[in-house]
Design a protein around this motif. Structure first.
Motif, PDB file in Angstrom:
ATOM      1  N   ASP A 198       8.051  -3.220 -11.110  1.00 14.73           N
ATOM      2  CA  ASP A 198       7.791  -3.837  -9.813  1.00 14.73           C
ATOM      3  C   ASP A 198       8.300  -5.271  -9.721  1.00 14.73           C
ATOM      4  O   ASP A 198       8.363  -5.835  -8.635  1.00 14.73           O
ATOM      5  N   SER A 218       7.110   1.917  -7.960  1.00 14.79           N
ATOM      6  CA  SER A 218       5.747   2.448  -7.894  1.00 14.79           C
ATOM      7  C   SER A 218       5.744   3.930  -8.271  1.00 14.79           C
ATOM      8  O   SER A 218       6.799   4.569  -8.360  1.00 14.79           O
ATOM      9  N   HIS A 219       4.546   4.449  -8.445  1.00  9.48           N
ATOM     10  CA  HIS A 219       4.402   5.875  -8.749  1.00  9.48           C
ATOM     11  C   HIS A 219       4.941   6.717  -7.595  1.00  9.48           C
ATOM     12  O   HIS A 219       5.625   7.724  -7.820  1.00  9.48           O
ATOM     13  N   LEU A 276       1.939  -1.913 -12.690  1.00 14.15           N
ATOM     14  CA  LEU A 276       2.762  -1.925 -11.482  1.00 14.15           C
ATOM     15  C   LEU A 276       1.912  -2.343 -10.285  1.00 14.15           C
ATOM     16  O   LEU A 276       1.095  -1.558  -9.805  1.00 14.15           O
ATOM     17  N   ASN A 277       2.082  -3.580  -9.837  1.00 18.30           N
ATOM     18  CA  ASN A 277       1.302  -4.104  -8.707  1.00 18.30           C
ATOM     19  C   ASN A 277      -0.177  -3.765  -8.829  1.00 18.30           C
ATOM     20  O   ASN A 277      -0.801  -3.266  -7.894  1.00 18.30           O
TER      21      ASN A 277
END
Length: 180
Positions: free
Chosen positions: A15, A39-40, A61-62
């Protein structure tokens, strides 16, 4: 762009746009075709049309866990060579990453050489040096915090609740030990 006529397709799940761009350029110079996701959800969408043989996945991630990405990538292709890259290294998250399908786990900062070397390590190493120093209370506390964070999907408020400490106290502890 191919090794023995086979394309080396790499997915970078990161990210941090600057780091993703740097890794992408570096791997492209090594003749990989590189895709990126932040992202996922991006990973799920990308897997509808692409099937990378290699992946580098950031653990955090974030605020969400990259472990879900590892699980999704491994489910898509059990032979995919997945390396987890993290600034929040711990035994707990390393074990979970490997259980979910990662081949290797690297702490930041790691460079392209480190990552490519990790891609090549498909077997365990019985000659790895065993630590002789006993764990300190601080190390045990850090491991407990990391395990609880992983269990709480990296939700700091929930992890603090589970640990029985104030959210700000947990945030300060994480900032103190953060690996860049």
């Amino acid at each position: 762009m191919a090794e023995h006529g086979v394309e080396k397709l790499l997915l970078i799940v990161e990210d941090d746009e600057s780091l993703a761009r740097t890794l992408k350029r570096s791997f492209e110079r090594r003749e990989y075709r590189v895709l990126t996701a932040a992202s996922h959800d991006d990973v799920v969408e990308l897997l509808k049309t692409e099937s990378p043989g290699f992946a580098v996945v950031d653990l955090k991630l974030n605020g969400a866990s990259g472990l879900a990405c590892v699980q999704t990538l491994h489910a898509h292709d059990e032979d995919m060579n997945i390396v987890v890259l993290t600034g929040f290294a711990s035994i707990a998250t390393a074990v979970e990453a490997i259980k979910l399908g990662a081949r290797h786990y690297l702490a930041k900062p790691s460079n392209t050489d480190d990552i490519e070397k990790a891609f090549g390590k498909t077997e365990g190493d019985t000659d790895v040096e065993l630590g002789t120093r006993p764990s300190t209370i601080k190390t045990l506390e850090w491991e407990r915090i990391q395990q609880t964070l992983a269990d709480a999907d990296f939700n700091i408020s929930e992890a603090a609740r589970r640990l029985g400490i104030h959210r700000r106290t947990l945030a300060r502890k994480l900032l103190k030990r953060q690996v860049k």
